[in-house]
Design a protein around this motif. Structure first.
Motif, mmCIF file in Angstrom:
data_model
loop_
_atom_site.group_PDB
_atom_site.id
_atom_site.type_symbol
_atom_site.label_atom_id
_atom_site.label_comp_id
_atom_site.label_asym_id
_atom_site.label_seq_id
_atom_site.Cartn_x
_atom_site.Cartn_y
_atom_site.Cartn_z
ATOM 1 N N ALA A 1 -5.223 -1.099 2.019
ATOM 2 C CA ALA A 1 -4.567 -2.082 2.893
ATOM 3 C C ALA A 1 -5.384 -2.326 4.164
ATOM 4 O O ALA A 1 -5.502 -3.453 4.641
ATOM 5 C CB ALA A 1 -3.158 -1.617 3.252
ATOM 6 N N ASP B 1 -1.646 2.256 -5.413
ATOM 7 C CA ASP B 1 -1.129 3.622 -5.279
ATOM 8 C C ASP B 1 -2.112 4.642 -5.841
ATOM 9 O O ASP B 1 -2.887 4.334 -6.744
ATOM 10 C CB ASP B 1 0.200 3.736 -6.052
ATOM 11 C CG ASP B 1 1.028 4.932 -5.597
ATOM 12 O OD1 ASP B 1 0.639 5.582 -4.604
ATOM 13 O OD2 ASP B 1 2.069 5.199 -6.230
ATOM 14 N N ARG C 1 -0.208 8.223 4.366
ATOM 15 C CA ARG C 1 -1.519 8.149 5.007
ATOM 16 C C ARG C 1 -1.935 9.482 5.621
ATOM 17 O O ARG C 1 -3.096 9.654 5.969
ATOM 18 C CB ARG C 1 -1.587 7.021 6.027
ATOM 19 C CG ARG C 1 -0.803 7.232 7.285
ATOM 20 C CD ARG C 1 -1.124 6.139 8.337
ATOM 21 N NE ARG C 1 -0.390 4.905 8.122
ATOM 22 C CZ ARG C 1 -0.926 3.686 8.219
ATOM 23 N NH1 ARG C 1 -2.200 3.541 8.513
ATOM 24 N NH2 ARG C 1 -0.189 2.612 8.029
ATOM 25 N N CYS D 1 0.855 -8.131 3.553
ATOM 26 C CA CYS D 1 0.640 -6.727 3.199
ATOM 27 C C CYS D 1 1.603 -5.825 3.959
ATOM 28 O O CYS D 1 1.848 -6.021 5.145
ATOM 29 C CB CYS D 1 -0.800 -6.346 3.540
ATOM 30 S SG CYS D 1 -1.210 -4.644 3.138
ATOM 31 N N VAL E 1 2.574 -1.524 4.442
ATOM 32 C CA VAL E 1 2.383 -0.100 4.138
ATOM 33 C C VAL E 1 3.697 0.577 4.507
ATOM 34 O O VAL E 1 3.924 0.909 5.673
ATOM 35 C CB VAL E 1 1.213 0.475 4.950
ATOM 36 C CG1 VAL E 1 1.090 1.982 4.743
ATOM 37 C CG2 VAL E 1 -0.085 -0.220 4.571
ATOM 38 N N GLY F 1 0.841 -1.203 0.000
ATOM 39 C CA GLY F 1 0.000 0.000 0.000
ATOM 40 C C GLY F 1 0.871 1.246 0.000
ATOM 41 O O GLY F 1 1.276 1.709 1.060
ATOM 42 N N GLY G 1 -3.434 3.868 -1.109
ATOM 43 C CA GLY G 1 -2.769 2.603 -0.813
ATOM 44 C C GLY G 1 -2.972 2.164 0.632
ATOM 45 O O GLY G 1 -3.481 1.068 0.893
ATOM 46 N N PRO G 2 -2.616 3.010 1.611
ATOM 47 C CA PRO G 2 -2.858 2.653 3.010
ATOM 48 C C PRO G 2 -4.331 2.378 3.309
ATOM 49 O O PRO G 2 -4.640 1.491 4.103
ATOM 50 C CB PRO G 2 -2.368 3.900 3.774
ATOM 51 C CG PRO G 2 -1.316 4.494 2.885
ATOM 52 C CD PRO G 2 -1.781 4.230 1.481
ATOM 53 N N THR H 1 -0.331 -7.477 8.536
ATOM 54 C CA THR H 1 0.725 -7.702 7.545
ATOM 55 C C THR H 1 0.805 -9.159 7.105
ATOM 56 O O THR H 1 1.294 -9.447 6.022
ATOM 57 C CB THR H 1 2.112 -7.320 8.111
ATOM 58 O OG1 THR H 1 2.433 -8.227 9.179
ATOM 59 C CG2 THR H 1 2.132 -5.891 8.628
#
Lengths: 311, 311, 311, 311
Positions: free
Chosen positions: C128, C189, C116, C156, C158, C112, C124-125, D165
């Motif tokens: 996620a 993104d 933020r 995942c 960030v 991500g 992205g964040p 994650t």
């Protein structure tokens, strides 16, 4: 009579607590139902006399408690409870029972209490975040702005905590109610339970409003019908247990089972004073608050959408 | 007369804009100072007649503008401006000039306008976050609760935006003012400038309050002395430029320099309509808002701490 | 040949830009479809030669663009698009075309990207945040932990922006890929478009990865198959337009229509230098990012749930 | 020997716990100092043998504990502790003792552990937010980019929690260390204490790294020198107490004072099982985390700024 006073926002628990010692209780009517499909247990507690109100430390009125083990669980592949939709619908039905009935569209001010910077206290602000708010649409575009006729008309405030506002929440809400004249106020708040087993899976809806700091009596900071002049519905989910309660409950039980000398020794072993201003909460409280606030907001949006059509 | 209307919250820019075309301007008094040590340029614009107010699209009153290139810069090894302390002190001095003078402690309600979920609009909520709030201490502990005698007494509300509250901010503030009776309101807000070169390095303080949506005339949603019955000081920093303004300014210049045919061709090449509801902002707006709100909050805390001792 | 270089992350726009001047383009294959029910227009651009890659400023590979006017609109009474479910399904179908096919469960690392703390850059964040992540369940409980057999296995990260990490995102991702050995990387993104009319309603999915700062050539910071040794799928939504682009586009058009003298005068009226490091974004970007990230996350969760069953 | 195992991240508490029963302890060296001016008590615990490590449930190494009652208190008129500056300086001095000494600039990767969505667990991310990060400046501009020669070179990652994650934090850090090759890792984390009286006023700095889930032995997920090949300094502040610990400590004390029958009755009154996955934290944890993270970040920035000049 209980050795310590119960620190719980749930009428259900207050009743159990008193009942433990006293058996039956005059001035309190209790009904229970099951919604088996979604595993929901509903308890309706009505406190009908000043005396029973004092005994339970809760104002006279109706308290509906929904116990839903699945409320804070995720579905198999999604982030919300599998029965999310049905749960929201049932909450909406119960909420509607306590909301006033109007010929015209009901104007509701939702108040999201709590501190958005403390996870366990952020339920009110989190629910507010997901609400479908419509009052300004009506003001600007007339009935056309609402999308459908007879939609309930909603406004919302997240007042913040006294340490940051310098004002009692009751002052803020009173001012806004006088200025914007809603028909009813709906307060959303995180509650304290007495037992950790009720955390994050119990919803209490009442028509008695909110009385911060105390139970009955101290009306200075109350957010209730007496203070505001309109019905105040309160909806909450217990997310914390006062830390001292955990130990007090243990002592309460010992008090019945140990002899006096052993009990006093036991009590002195306890470290109650270091638990002042501490609370107990779940380790996964962040995902819990997300799920529960999402379901509660859904229930509110359902209520506001269909509320008036039913009237 | 300008070809397009200026979209700026800064009286300074409105004046330049009109002056470009008209030269001198009756009903407007302008004074300028330098604070060389911290690289600050101060302009005091007084709009004294209804006529000049109309021409500038700004209500009558006093507008103090501080231009501080270093406001949003970090120091060499720290996250805030090197002159942070001196800048805050100067802002505090200017703010104090516009605040009412009282024999007793001044009671101020700070209003943090804007949307905390949009970085460029989050200045008001960000400043509110850092304020030292004292009103509840006085209520609870009396003068002892304030730490020092004669401290200013502060309360604060972050009302949120209309899309989430369903209410005009003016309604919310009016209600709270009636209930809590402060002596003055201080509104903090992110502003729109006309020129990107003023973004994040200019502070405007005025005694004219806030008039969302329009300049002069539309008083329905105004947060000003006329609406609230007490002085309303507004403090803001431009963080965005209306996107259409960028192109309009270019056209304005072309209008003077190109012949009519070339200008009309040029204008038609512009894509003004696709810029509706768009704004221009800096790419590092997150760190900028952090720094500026920190310095502004420091200035406010200084003002509230010493404000009354000076009276 | 264009007077200015296009600043766009969309292959679709880069193609239009070049095509405006050149007509047809060798080394570029374009296919278009409609999904009428949900008002979606799909364009598949394949850049097949090094030469066309250079001309368009985009690496060789496949770019699928979904134009969905309803993507960022709310439904009548809910906060997400009315066709939310169908849109997510179609995105999932297109995404699956670019993901590698495996006999075993596909292991995907989602990245991500973005900041933020800046609303327009937080896509992205935000995506996620809503993903169903499963890799640790497999590690801890084996296949039982996944809930179903053959679920795709997801992790995942960030990573945050370079100003806060001090590291290139490519370094962070490379390190994690080497350590955790996924089969593919999926980068989410926020993108820059050239035209504001594409903002928040266009999704681009490509198999060319991410090349921050430049188009073709500078591979030091690339997050692509060449750098990581595994397929890198990139998915993005344009949320900003580089501010200078707005003016450049106007000038571009003038260059064709005005005579040289008039054009040069016009160009000098423009204020390009003050637009450095500025971007244009929508005023309601906060609710937009919420809606779009919710739909994208839904699409990804659908893909990971069924991805392997289809293989 | 203790009846229950201590659940504490503090070596200081682990030692007290064992000492209560055993008196002196071989393989553990303890030194204590006072910094009277700022009310700081410093304890240095060195665990020198495998045996004492096992007994205390803490790896061999050095643990410096700073007890600072004023750490989480606000000053009279500001939001940070009055001795903020001196406290940060002392922390910096102690931290420097454990950091490796280099001829060249020290390259440090700071890791902000914890969950930014749970207030009591957000210390690591909150400290990371305030750090002055420089590695990318060196990469881009050479030594000039650092502002001063010989500044320590810092990078930073906030990896997020495993539930989001899908990866062990150790995997993420290992990957990034291999790719970016720092000289040392500095991990910042919120800790669990055994006693609420240590919450938010104690800082532990150790050279033993982080061993999630267990004490000694389980090295799969360790973030320590053995796993990463470079020194790992851990710095933490206890912000929670495991809820079960409160009751266990009471039982422990009863075990010594009650006779066996009374003790067993008492134990059965306790509700240990409902405390699983619950923790105890302070009610004002939000302002506490803000203050403490601000002071810790200041200490780190001081260390990185002057670290190498001292070497």
């Amino acid at each position: 009579m209980a050795y310590f006073q119960a620190r719980t926002d749930l009428a259900l628990e207050a009743r159990e607590y008193v009942e433990d010692a006293n058996g039956e209780l005059r001035g309190v009517i209790v009904e229970e139902y099951e919604r088996e499909k979604i595993g929901m247990h509903i308890t309706k507690v009505q406190i009908t006399t000043q005396n029973s109100a004092k005994l339970l430390g809760k104002p006279k009125g109706t308290y509906i408690t929904l116990e839903i083990p699945g409320l804070c669980e995720s579905g198999e592949t999604s982030d919300v409870s599998e029965h999310h939709e049905e749960i929201a619908k049932e909450i909406s039905l119960q909420l509607r029972e306590l909301l006033p009935q109007k010929q015209e569209s009901l104007q509701v001010l939702v108040v999201g209490l709590g501190n958005r910077d403390i996870t366990a206290d952020a339920l009110g602000p989190a629910v507010a975040e997901h609400l479908y708010i419509s009052r300004h649409m009506l003001q600007e575009f007339g009935e056309m702005g609402l999308g459908k006729n007879n939609f309930a008309i909603t406004s919302c405030i997240v007042p913040g905590v006294m340490g940051k506002t310098g004002m009692e929440t009751a002052e803020i809400v009173k001012g806004i109610v006088r200025e914007t004249k809603p028909h009813a106020v709906l307060v959303i708040d995180a509650l304290a339970a007495r037992s950790t087993k009720r955390l994050n899976r119990t919803i209490q809806i009442s028509n008695t409003g909110i009385h911060p700091g105390s139970g009955v009596g101290n009306h200075r900071n109350a957010i209730d019908e007496e203070a505001l002049g309109i019905p105040v519905i309160a909806m909450g989910v217990p997310t914390v247990v006062d830390a001292a309660t955990i130990v007090e409950d243990a002592l309460e039980k010992m008090h019945k089972e140990l002899n006096e000398t052993a009990f006093l020794q036991a009590r002195d072993s306890m470290v109650l004073n270091q638990l002042h201003n501490m609370y107990v909460t779940a380790k996964d409280i962040d995902t819990t608050i997300k799920r529960v606030s999402f379901t509660l907001a859904e229930a509110l949006n359902m209520t506001f959408e269909e509320g008036v059509k039913q009237a």
